[in-house]
Write an enzyme that holds these catalytic residues in place. Structure first.
Site: not given
Length: 229
Positions: A94, A102, A107, A111, A137
Site C-alpha cells: 500500500d 493527490n 491526480h 496516477d 493504491e
C-alpha cells in the site's frame, strides 16, 4: 494432390469443351468449394478465439497500472492456490500517504506514482508471479512455489527501490514510500485466508511507521520437534 487420382478413376473429357459435363469436373469443383468454406470457417474461429481472448484480457487488466485488476488477480490467484498446489507467498502493498500526493501534486501525479510502482513490482517479480492492483493504491503479488523468506526479500527489494527512486517526469520534488505485508500459505489455505494474514501484517507495517515490511509468522504451522512422532 488427389485430383490426378480422381481423374484416373472417373475419367476426363476428350476435349476442353466437354470438361464441365464430366464427373471429374463436378468432383473437382465441389471439392474446391468445400475446401474454401472449411478455410473460411477455420479463419472465423481463429478470429473469434483471438477476439474473445483479447476481451478477457482487457476485462482482467487495470488500464492505469497495466497489471491485473482485482477481478483478474483473484481469478488467477485462486487457480494457483488450488488444493495440492504447493507453497505460495502473498505480498500486499500500500502506498504511504497517497492522499497527500493527490492533494499536493494533483491526480495526474498520483496516477504516475501508481504506474511507476506497479512497474517496479513487475520488474522485481520472479517468473510465474501474479501481480494485481486490488484497490486505489493497494497491490497484491502472489509468488507461487515460494517461502516466507522469498516473499520478504522480494518486498524489501521493491520497498528500497521505490523509496530511493526519483520520478522527475511527474514534476514531483519528493520521494515516495510503500508498506508491505507478507504471508506464507498454510496447507490448503484459500486466497481469503492468505489475504487476511497478509493484510494484518500490512496494517502492522502501517501502524509501525510505514515504509517497512512486516511478515505474518504467528499462524504458520509449527515445525515438528526432532524425534517427535
Amino acid at each position: 494432390l488427389i485430383k490426378p487420382l480422381f481423374a484416373a478413376m472417373v475419367g476426363t473429357a476428350s476435349a476442353p469443351q466437354g470438361y464441365m459435363a464430366t464427373t471429374y469436373a463436378a468432383i473437382s469443383q465441389s471439392g474446391s468449394v468445400v475446401t474454401l468454406m472449411a478455410i473460411a470457417l477455420v479463419l472465423l474461429l481463429v478470429i473469434m478465439r483471438d477476439t474473445t481472448a483479447e476481451m478477457v484480457a482487457r476485462s482482467e487488466t487495470d488500464p492505469l497500472s497495466s497489471v491485473l485488476n482485482r477481478r483478474g488477480f483473484e481469478h488467477h490467484a485462486e487457480l494457483a492456490l488450488l488444493p495440492g498446489a504447493g507453497t505460495a507467498v502473498l505480498v500486499t502493498a500500500d502506498l504511504d500517504d497517497f492522499k497527500k500526493i493527490n492533494d499536493n501534486f494533483g491526480h495526474a501525479a498520483g496516477d504516475g506514482v501508481i504506474a511507476h510502482f506497479a512497474a517496479m513490482l513487475v520488474d522485481a517479480a520472479p517468473t510465474g508471479a501474479i501481480v494485481g492492483r486490488i484497490g486505489g493504491e493497494e497491490f497484491a503479488v502472489l509468488l507461487p512455489d515460494a517461502l516466507l523468506s522469498d516473499g520478504r526479500l522480494y518486498a524489501e527489494t521493491v520497498r528500497t527501490t521505490f523509496a530511493s527512486a526519483q520520478l522527475p517526469v511527474l514534476g514531483v520534488d519528493r520521494g515516495f514510500t510503500a508498506s508491505f505485508g507478507v504471508a506464507q500459505r498454510n496447507s490448503d489455505d484459500s486466497l481469503f485466508d492468505l489475504s487476511r494474514r497478509a493484510d494484518a501484517a500490512l496494517y502492522r507495517a502501517k501502524a509501525g511507521g510505514r515504509n517497512q515490511v512486516r511478515v505474518a509468522i504467528a499462524e504458520l504451522a509449527p515445525t515438528p520437534a526432532v524425534g517427535a512422532a
